[in-house]
Enzyme design. Structure first.
Site, PDB file in Angstrom:
ATOM      1  CG  ASP A   1      -1.675   1.299   1.411  1.00  0.00           C
ATOM      2  OD1 ASP A   1      -2.513   1.597   0.553  1.00  0.00           O
ATOM      3  OD2 ASP A   1      -1.411   2.014   2.394  1.00  0.00           O
TER       4      ASP A   1
ATOM      5  CG  LEU B   1      -7.699  10.013   3.543  1.00  0.00           C
ATOM      6  CD1 LEU B   1      -7.615  11.376   4.200  1.00  0.00           C
ATOM      7  CD2 LEU B   1      -8.975   9.900   2.723  1.00  0.00           C
ATOM      8  NE  ARG B   2       0.752   5.886   1.975  1.00  0.00           N
ATOM      9  CZ  ARG B   2       0.839   5.167   3.084  1.00  0.00           C
ATOM     10  NH1 ARG B   2       0.339   3.961   3.121  1.00  0.00           N
ATOM     11  NH2 ARG B   2       1.400   5.655   4.172  1.00  0.00           N
ATOM     12  N   GLY B   3      -4.607   6.343  -1.381  1.00  0.00           N
ATOM     13  CA  GLY B   3      -5.094   6.103  -2.739  1.00  0.00           C
ATOM     14  C   GLY B   3      -5.628   7.373  -3.383  1.00  0.00           C
TER      15      GLY B   3
END
Length: 370
Positions: free
Chosen positions: A212, A293-295
């Site tokens: 991720d 919220l990385r995506g």
């Protein structure tokens, strides 16, 4: 009568020829992910998974070779920028603040290979405690992270690397700094690099928590088209027989790509993305059950980078469509035993949210037309 024999002039060996990036056929997903990370390193690196012998290492070396040279402080082991304080080591920054003259030099963007058996000391660097205690100086032997600063750090078979070492690499890539502590002595230096990992899925995937943290995930497959395979083999033979002639043939294309990347880096800060598009990206991430919220952040960044690459200052739906699978597919896997989605789920949700034809229906219509 005596005669003196003069020593032959010392010549520097010619730089090893690198296969040109613009000559690489196929593997568009990998090439796009690498270019976007070069335009905006904050995208967060790329994980390339695919079959052996598909040109992963060749492509990454080719990318480093096509990038414009960087200016560095000549006597600094960390590739510090002579003008930008945010890209200086602490020692160089002290000299800069004292208004010392910093000797500048130009060099190729560093491309550092991290060997599979590398230790943490080899990666991060070591502090000579005896010298530090005896002489009162911070004696530091830089590691691979120091050499990779302002360049590309390539880890082949990253899925076979110790998880702790992968964590160290990801931490440095995210923070832009490497800190080494030993016996109460602490030394830090800038470590801003594009992290590129590659591996073969047959040898196991990275744990979802580590995966991720890579900004993008590119899948590559062995080319099946016989004509394309022949073209790739012939190109490689031509390059091996006469590298200089082959490089001359691609010199203009290489220069054009280099200029395009420089312009994209300069344009990036002017690129905007409409509020409604940002909402739709976040809705897609929520519906796909992407943790954190990385995506969302990476998809926004990558969409802006692709717009900059094409010389535009506004992100379009098509820009998002071209990057969203690369940014999200590896974030859907919750169970380490699951395989990574090829992009089907992401495309289906994306199409519905952005009001585009369902990919299944589009494929069915295309088949019917044929």
């Amino acid at each position: 009568m005596s005669s003196t024999v003069s020593a032959p002039p010392v010549s520097t060996p010619p730089r090893r020829a690198v296969f040109p990036f613009t000559a690489i056929v196929g593997q568009e997903e990998m090439k796009l992910a690498l270019l976007l990370n070069v335009i905006d390193p904050k995208v967060g690196g790329v994980m390339i998974m695919g079959d052996r012998g598909t040109g992963k290492s060749t492509t990454i070396r080719a990318l480093a070779d096509v990038l414009p040279e960087i200016e560095v402080v000549a006597d600094d082991p960390f590739n510090s920028d002579p003008y930008d304080a945010s890209l200086m080591s602490d020692e160089v920054q002290d000299r800069f603040n004292r208004q010392e003259a910093l000797p500048a030099a130009r060099k190729k963007v560093p491309m550092v290979d991290l060997p599979l058996g590398a230790t943490e000391d080899r990666v991060c660097g070591t502090i000579d405690i005896e010298k530090a205690l005896a002489e009162g100086v911070k004696a530091f032997e830089p590691g691979l992270l120091a050499k990779a600063n302002r360049g590309i750090l390539y880890v082949d078979e990253v899925n076979l690397l110790d998880d702790h070492l992968v964590d160290v690499l990801l931490d440095s890539a995210a923070s832009g700094w490497n800190t080494v502590e030993r016996e109460g002595i602490s030394i830090r230096h800038p470590a801003k690099f594009v992290l590129v990992g590659s591996g073969n899925p047959e040898e196991g995937e990275l744990r979802p928590q580590l995966l991720d943290r890579f900004g993008m995930h590119a899948e590559i497959r062995t080319v099946k088209d016989p004509a394309l395979r022949v073209q790739i083999v012939e190109q490689r033979s031509e390059f091996d027989q006469d590298p200089q002639a082959f490089l001359t043939d691609y010199a203009d294309a290489q220069t054009e790509l280099q200029q395009k990347l420089i312009q994209a880096q300069q344009l990036l800060k002017s690129v905007t993305i409409d509020h409604d598009l940002r909402v739709n990206i976040s809705q897609a991430c929520a519906e796909l059950d992407v943790d954190g919220l990385r995506g969302d952040i990476v998809t926004n960044r990558a969409a802006k980078a692709i717009a900059a690459l094409e010389g535009r200052t506004e992100v379009t739906v098509n820009d998002i469509q071209r990057v969203i699978v690369l940014c999200l597919r590896h974030r859907l896997r919750k169970d380490p035993l699951e395989s990574i989605d090829s992009g089907y789920k992401v495309n289906k949700v994306f199409s519905r949210i952005f009001g585009l034809p369902d990919p299944d229906e589009a494929a069915h219509l295309n088949g019917a037309v044929r």
